[in-house]
Design an enzyme around this catalytic site. Structure first.
Site, mmCIF file in Angstrom:
data_model
loop_
_atom_site.group_PDB
_atom_site.id
_atom_site.type_symbol
_atom_site.label_atom_id
_atom_site.label_comp_id
_atom_site.label_asym_id
_atom_site.label_seq_id
_atom_site.Cartn_x
_atom_site.Cartn_y
_atom_site.Cartn_z
ATOM 1 N N ASP A 106 34.011 52.841 -91.003
ATOM 2 C CA ASP A 106 34.307 53.753 -89.906
ATOM 3 C C ASP A 106 34.280 52.948 -88.600
ATOM 4 O OD1 ASP A 106 34.721 56.071 -88.489
ATOM 5 O OD2 ASP A 106 32.711 56.863 -88.755
ATOM 6 N N LYS A 134 38.982 53.761 -92.267
ATOM 7 C CA LYS A 134 39.134 54.773 -91.198
ATOM 8 C C LYS A 134 39.167 54.030 -89.860
ATOM 9 C CE LYS A 134 36.508 58.930 -91.204
ATOM 10 N NZ LYS A 134 35.248 59.648 -90.824
ATOM 11 N N PHE A 155 36.500 64.006 -91.781
ATOM 12 C CA PHE A 155 35.254 63.746 -92.487
ATOM 13 C C PHE A 155 35.464 64.037 -93.964
ATOM 14 C CE2 PHE A 155 30.993 64.386 -94.070
ATOM 15 C CZ PHE A 155 30.352 63.304 -93.505
HETATM 16 P P1 IMP Z 1 30.171 52.512 -89.841
HETATM 17 O O1 IMP Z 1 28.974 51.649 -89.604
HETATM 18 O O2 IMP Z 1 30.460 53.394 -88.642
HETATM 19 O O3 IMP Z 1 31.411 51.791 -90.305
HETATM 20 O O4 IMP Z 1 29.713 53.554 -90.912
HETATM 21 C C1 IMP Z 1 29.938 53.453 -92.233
HETATM 22 C C2 IMP Z 1 29.139 54.536 -92.924
HETATM 23 O O5 IMP Z 1 29.349 55.812 -92.285
HETATM 24 C C3 IMP Z 1 29.651 54.718 -94.323
HETATM 25 O O6 IMP Z 1 28.969 53.868 -95.225
HETATM 26 C C4 IMP Z 1 29.361 56.179 -94.563
HETATM 27 O O7 IMP Z 1 28.056 56.338 -95.044
HETATM 28 C C5 IMP Z 1 29.436 56.850 -93.218
HETATM 29 N N1 IMP Z 1 30.714 57.593 -93.014
HETATM 30 C C6 IMP Z 1 31.705 57.319 -92.133
HETATM 31 N N2 IMP Z 1 32.709 58.206 -92.230
HETATM 32 C C7 IMP Z 1 32.365 59.066 -93.215
HETATM 33 C C8 IMP Z 1 33.004 60.215 -93.810
HETATM 34 O O8 IMP Z 1 34.121 60.630 -93.456
HETATM 35 N N3 IMP Z 1 32.325 60.827 -94.808
HETATM 36 C C9 IMP Z 1 31.097 60.419 -95.245
HETATM 37 N N4 IMP Z 1 30.464 59.349 -94.729
HETATM 38 C C10 IMP Z 1 31.084 58.685 -93.712
#
Ligand code: IMP
Ligand code: MG
Length: 181
Positions: A106, A134, A155
């Site tokens: 994300d 994403k 989400f």
């Molecule tokens: P980042 O550090 O922002 O890249 O976050 C990654 C983590 O956010 C992933 O391992 C997920 O646990 C959570 N995450 C991000 N988007 C979603 C989603 O749409 N559904 C469920 N979990 C998400």
């Protein structure tokens, strides 16, 4: 397969996931085919588990499975120190090929920290594979070497992706149903 009550729309069915993941396994086989040492496949628990278990079924290369649990503290803590290792790898990765397996990238903040921690241990190589990409919220220059599907600003739940630790068990990926007022 009956749709769960909290799922609004199924984005990727079990069949679509399995088909795409088998293509990702082929990429892994191709990428590491000339390596002599086993590939160390690092799954980030808990979310990566269903993806990783499907991915490794297609491996024709020699590999070792390992896992990490990291917890994010969010942005209001010091940015250099906001990922805590809850469970670390059980082996030395110096001079080894590492493939990090994630279910979704994300902002990229979790992986940025994990990558920094693992690179400090001097692996031979480090690549990232994620099932979902994403890009829209990316705040870092972390990008996967390969991904399964790109999604937009939504989400999603199922196949490892959770809502407050629930719904990881769904065999498909869907959007979460936001209750209408
Ligand atoms: P980042 O550090 O922002 O890249 O976050 C990654 C983590 O956010 C992933 O391992 C997920 O646990 C959570 N995450 C991000 N988007 C979603 C989603 O749409 N559904 C469920 N979990 C998400
Ligand atoms: Mg997660």
């Amino acid at each position: 397969m009956k749709k769960h009550d909290e799922v609004d729309k199924i984005l990727f069915s079990q069949e679509q996931l399995e088909k795409r993941i088998s293509e990702l396994s082929v990429w892994v086989n191709e990428t590491y085919k000339d390596e002599k040492e086993p590939l160390i496949v690092v799954g980030l628990l808990k979310g990566a588990l269903p993806f990783m278990m499907q991915l490794i079924k297609g491996f024709e290369i020699d590999c070792i499975l390992d896992f990490m649990i990291v917890s994010s503290y969010g942005d209001n803590f010091q940015s250099t120190n906001n990922v805590k290792i809850i469970l670390d790898l059980d082996r030395d990765i110096t001079n080894k090929n590492i493939l990090i397996v994630e279910e979704i990238i994300d902002t990229g903040q979790t992986l940025e920290k994990v990558k920094k921690i693992l690179l400090a241990r001097k692996p031979k190589s480090l690549k990232i594979i994620t099932l979902l990409e994403k890009k829209i919220h990316r705040k870092t220059d972390i990008f996967p070497d390969i991904y399964g599907f790109e999604i937009g600003d939504e989400f999603v739940i199922g196949f490892g992706l959770d809502l407050k630790d629930r719904l990881r068990n769904l065999p498909y990926i869907g959007t979460y149903k936001i209750e209408k007022q």
